[in-house]
Motif scaffolding. Structure first.
Motif, PDB file in Angstrom:
ATOM      1  N   TYR A  68      -5.445  -7.713 -44.812  1.00 62.55           N
ATOM      2  CA  TYR A  68      -4.116  -7.545 -45.395  1.00 62.55           C
ATOM      3  C   TYR A  68      -3.445  -6.267 -44.908  1.00 62.55           C
ATOM      4  CZ  TYR A  68      -4.463 -11.332 -48.816  1.00 62.55           C
ATOM      5  OH  TYR A  68      -4.534 -12.552 -49.423  1.00 62.55           O
ATOM      6  N   SER A  69      -4.227  -5.298 -44.513  1.00 56.39           N
ATOM      7  CA  SER A  69      -3.648  -4.015 -44.163  1.00 56.39           C
ATOM      8  C   SER A  69      -3.236  -3.925 -42.699  1.00 56.39           C
ATOM      9  CB  SER A  69      -4.651  -2.887 -44.470  1.00 56.39           C
ATOM     10  OG  SER A  69      -5.757  -2.967 -43.581  1.00 56.39           O
ATOM     11  N   GLN A  70      -3.284  -5.020 -41.941  1.00 52.17           N
ATOM     12  CA  GLN A  70      -2.988  -4.941 -40.507  1.00 52.17           C
ATOM     13  C   GLN A  70      -1.504  -5.067 -40.217  1.00 52.17           C
ATOM     14  OE1 GLN A  70      -5.554  -7.466 -38.217  1.00 52.17           O
ATOM     15  NE2 GLN A  70      -7.404  -6.450 -38.906  1.00 52.17           N
ATOM     16  N   ALA A  71      -0.962  -6.271 -40.215  1.00 48.02           N
ATOM     17  CA  ALA A  71       0.457  -6.438 -39.889  1.00 48.02           C
ATOM     18  C   ALA A  71       1.307  -6.020 -41.077  1.00 48.02           C
ATOM     19  CB  ALA A  71       0.754  -7.889 -39.527  1.00 48.02           C
TER      20      ALA A  71
ATOM     21  N   GLN B 192       3.015  -7.574 -54.329  1.00 42.24           N
ATOM     22  CA  GLN B 192       1.563  -7.465 -54.285  1.00 42.24           C
ATOM     23  C   GLN B 192       1.046  -6.906 -52.964  1.00 42.24           C
ATOM     24  OE1 GLN B 192      -0.693 -10.784 -55.895  1.00 42.24           O
ATOM     25  NE2 GLN B 192       1.158 -11.649 -56.812  1.00 42.24           N
ATOM     26  N   GLU B 193       1.943  -6.616 -52.047  1.00 41.62           N
ATOM     27  CA  GLU B 193       1.533  -6.128 -50.734  1.00 41.62           C
ATOM     28  C   GLU B 193       1.338  -4.609 -50.737  1.00 41.62           C
ATOM     29  OE1 GLU B 193       0.738  -7.850 -47.967  1.00 41.62           O
ATOM     30  OE2 GLU B 193       1.025  -9.700 -49.105  1.00 41.62           O
ATOM     31  N   GLN B 194       0.321  -4.165 -50.035  1.00 44.20           N
ATOM     32  CA  GLN B 194       0.073  -2.742 -49.860  1.00 44.20           C
ATOM     33  C   GLN B 194       1.294  -2.046 -49.262  1.00 44.20           C
ATOM     34  OE1 GLN B 194      -3.525  -0.608 -47.760  1.00 44.20           O
ATOM     35  NE2 GLN B 194      -2.036  -1.218 -46.213  1.00 44.20           N
ATOM     36  N   THR B 195       1.982  -2.722 -48.347  1.00 47.74           N
ATOM     37  CA  THR B 195       3.140  -2.135 -47.689  1.00 47.74           C
ATOM     38  C   THR B 195       4.172  -1.681 -48.707  1.00 47.74           C
ATOM     39  OG1 THR B 195       2.777  -3.623 -45.818  1.00 47.74           O
ATOM     40  CG2 THR B 195       4.921  -2.541 -45.953  1.00 47.74           C
TER      41      THR B 195
ATOM     42  N   ALA C 278      -7.818   6.800 -45.633  1.00 45.95           N
ATOM     43  CA  ALA C 278      -6.723   6.116 -44.947  1.00 45.95           C
ATOM     44  C   ALA C 278      -5.862   5.338 -45.941  1.00 45.95           C
ATOM     45  CB  ALA C 278      -7.283   5.176 -43.879  1.00 45.95           C
ATOM     46  N   VAL C 279      -4.563   5.399 -45.731  1.00 48.85           N
ATOM     47  CA  VAL C 279      -3.575   4.616 -46.482  1.00 48.85           C
ATOM     48  C   VAL C 279      -3.868   4.708 -47.985  1.00 48.85           C
ATOM     49  CG1 VAL C 279      -2.274   2.456 -46.465  1.00 48.85           C
ATOM     50  CG2 VAL C 279      -3.678   3.031 -44.511  1.00 48.85           C
ATOM     51  N   SER C 280      -3.679   5.882 -48.547  1.00 51.76           N
ATOM     52  CA  SER C 280      -4.086   6.114 -49.926  1.00 51.76           C
ATOM     53  C   SER C 280      -3.089   6.995 -50.655  1.00 51.76           C
ATOM     54  CB  SER C 280      -5.472   6.777 -49.960  1.00 51.76           C
ATOM     55  OG  SER C 280      -5.424   8.063 -49.352  1.00 51.76           O
TER      56      SER C 280
END
Length: 655
Positions: free
Chosen positions: A30-33, A499-502, A646-648
């Motif tokens: 999920y964290s790629q694109a 619901q997306e990390q983005t 990372a990404v936090s």
């Protein structure tokens, strides 16, 4: 029997481990694109590092003069997640697009673009475009593979600034620290242009020239990015001696719109968050639908509209929880407006209605009567009043001068009735419309009636723009309020994006920057109801899972965990990709740091905290960690050293 029991236990253990592996794999995938809900890919992550670019679908008119592209608030897209795929459906003119972006492996995604034509069209072309960031790819090398000798004979239409127009099986851009490669199953046409302001752009034709009604268009390819991962250490320094404006805590909007699903979100939020400020609606057109009626007498006789009653009770509930409560009006009654009420924008794109100058005295009385009745019935007084987004017209529309005059007129009228309720200056739709507040800001006779400056954070995130709002609050020496906090005003159209990390990361990153730049007294989340809900399930947006918090909720909870009534402190960050805000109270020895890491894992060295601070509690939220408290950070000789995963989103609070 025993052997069978052991076998079952081993099977269940293996199944449990398999499910964990699947969850970990899915989370990583999920964290790629990073796909925007309107279809544009803004980059691909690998090990937390975002390899940025910007994709779009473009339809170019036959003469080449008009370009229609997918972009924020340009179309009415739909977004959904299906496993490792993000799928966007949208429309440009009579072309109905479906774009699927599927994570394949580290740094690699597959893109499938399909379109149905609903009428005959003649265009220069329909293209999937990739814009490469100029600062990284300006001097990149272009490499092709699978180029046929006769490929130039099949070239697509020429554009200005085109230096490559060829059929190839793959095309790769190699810069000093980044690489991007697009590959096809068989040779396809690729066009490369150099735009003076945007830099290199890759055009992949989906269709050229004539498109017949009923045509089914399709194009598929992979995009791979790789390169250096920025793991350079970060140094931060706090200046605890320069104490700024107070931050009372996270706030929330409680405009009631969904009777079936709002209560559960409100209950959960108020139970699990420390909410410091509230904002509710004044359903003005339901309070006094007729100019010559007495709404207070009707209320005393038990004739209140149910929506008005619930809005008043919502305000009372927030007041009882110890919050200052802001009252905002959306729709005016017909008698108070010029022209027929615009519930939607006109064909010319004009929102809302201006107030009728001939009815201004009655308008002042109507709003004041509402506030006085609530004070009489429920025993509290609203802290401030505003028209929601009157710079835009959602739904009262005003000029900057009318906004100034209304602040003075209503402010004076409320004061004459013994009310302490003040006016919000602005409550603008975006940070970008800051000039709207200038007439009132620079009018000394308006100053006594202004309780705070307010803007909504939907657009205008540049430091220079945000600073203008901080400057306005400083000029008046009043608090700054972010009246509506979030990042996409149209997100209710495609709620799966919540619901997306983005989305979660960009939202909390903005809040952290606002805390550092604007020094607001509060940020009022839009909303702590079912509308834009930070919770998942419960029948909201058609999702019937049991109600539970998502990453956005845990971000808000971590922010709300900030100690009460702390002050903004300056912090300098030496390094890229990390946003930081510091709040503290020197008299109490209390300090809190909010840090958002937008990239890979980084080591941090922090200095500047007072010598009496010996330890920092460490909380972290990611896609897999929900405000988890990790091992405390020790401070030795005034220096703290720790890692940002990372990404936090990490919060450090002094013990």
């Amino acid at each position: 029997m025993k052997e069978q029991y052991l076998s079952n236990r081993l099977f269940r253990a293996a199944l449990f481990l398999f499910s964990i592996c699947c969850c970990l794999f899915t989370s990583n995938a999920y964290s790629q694109a990073e796909v925007e809900p309107w279809g544009n890919i803004r980059g691909i992550r690998h090990k937390g590092q975002l390899y940025g670019f910007e994709s779009s679908i473009r339809v170019i008119s036959e003469d080449g003069r008009n370009v229609y592209a997918t972009a924020k608030e340009r179309q009415q897209p739909k977004y959904k997640r299906s496993g490792k795929s993000q799928i966007v459906s949208t429309r440009i003119d009579s072309l109905y697009f479906t774009e699927a972006v599927t994570d394949v492996s580290g740094g690699k995604v597959k893109v499938v673009v399909q379109a149905d034509a609903r009428k005959d069209m003649t265009v220069k072309g329909v293209f999937f475009c990739i814009s490469l960031p100029n600062e990284e790819y300006q001097y990149s090398r272009v490499e092709l593979s699978g180029v046929k000798n006769d490929s130039l004979k099949e070239a697509a239409p020429e554009f200005s600034n085109t230096y490559l127009n060829v059929r190839a099986k793959s095309i790769q851009f190699t810069a000093s620290k980044r690489k991007l490669k697009v590959s096809f199953d068989q040779p396809e046409m690729v066009i490369v242009r150099r735009e003076p302001t945007r830099g290199l752009e890759l055009y992949i034709p989906v269709a050229l020239a004539e498109i017949k009604s009923g045509a089914k268009l399709s194009k598929s390819f992979t995009i791979k990015t790789w390169g250096e991962i920025d793991e350079q250490p970060i140094s931060m320094a706090i200046n605890a001696s320069q104490q700024g404006r107070i931050f009372e805590g996270l706030g929330g909007n409680f405009r009631l719109q969904n009777p079936k699903t709002d209560p559960q979100v409100i209950d959960y939020s108020l139970k699990n968050l420390r909410v410091a400020y509230g904002r509710v609606e004044m359903p003005w057109r339901l309070w006094q639908p007729e100019k010559d009626m007495d709404p207070t007498a009707a209320a005393r006789e038990g004739k209140l509209n149910p929506a008005v009653l619930k809005a008043m009770q919502m305000g009372k509930r927030l007041d009882s929880a110890g919050m200052p409560v802001i009252l905002s009006a959306w729709f005016p009654p017909q008698w108070a407006a010029l022209g027929k009420l615009n519930m939607r924008p006109t064909p010319e794109g004009i929102w809302g209605n201006q107030l009728d100058p001939a009815s201004m005295d009655a308008i002042y009385k109507s709003i004041t009567d509402y506030i006085l009745y609530v004070k009489e019935k429920y025993g509290f007084e609203y802290k401030m009043f505003s028209f929601n987004e009157s710079d835009l017209g959602i739904n009262v529309r005003a000029t900057p001068e009318e906004h100034r005059d209304f602040i003075k007129g209503l402010g004076a009228y409320m004061a004459s009735k013994g009310l302490k309720t003040k006016m919000l200056l602005g409550d603008n739709s975006d940070a970008t419309t800051y000039k709207f507040i200038y007439p009132a800001l620079n009018d000394p006779t308006a100053r006594p009636y202004i309780g705070a400056v307010s803007f909504h954070s939907w657009r205008g995130w540049d430091t220079e723009i945000l600073q203008k709002w901080a400057d306005a609050a400083n000029q008046l020496n009043v608090p700054l309020i972010v009246g509506e906090g979030s990042i996409d005003a149209a997100a209710w159209n495609y709620p799966d994006i919540f619901q997306e990390q983005t989305y979660a990361l960009e939202e909390i990153n903005l809040y952290t920057r606002i805390l550092a730049i604007c020094q607001p007294i509060t940020i009022l989340q839009w909303q702590l109801t079912a509308d834009y809900s930070p919770l998942i399930g419960g029948g909201i947006f058609g999702n019937n899972e049991p109600l539970h918090p998502g990453q956005r909720f845990w971000n808000l909870k971590q922010l709300a965990n900030t100690p009460k009534n702390v002050y903004a402190l300056p912090i300098t960050v030496n390094g890229a990709g990390v946003s930081a805000a510091v709040l503290g109270d020197n008299s109490k020895g209390v300090y809190v740091l909010h840090l958002v890491n937008n990239g890979s894992t980084r080591k941090v060295t922090l200095t500047g905290l007072p010598v009496n601070v010996k330890e920092l509690r460490y909380y972290i939220t990611t896609t897999r960690l929900n405000m988890k408290e990790e091992k405390a950070v020790e401070i030795k000789n005034g220096i703290a050293k720790f890692k940002l995963p990372a990404v936090s989103y990490v919060t450090l609070i002094s013990k």
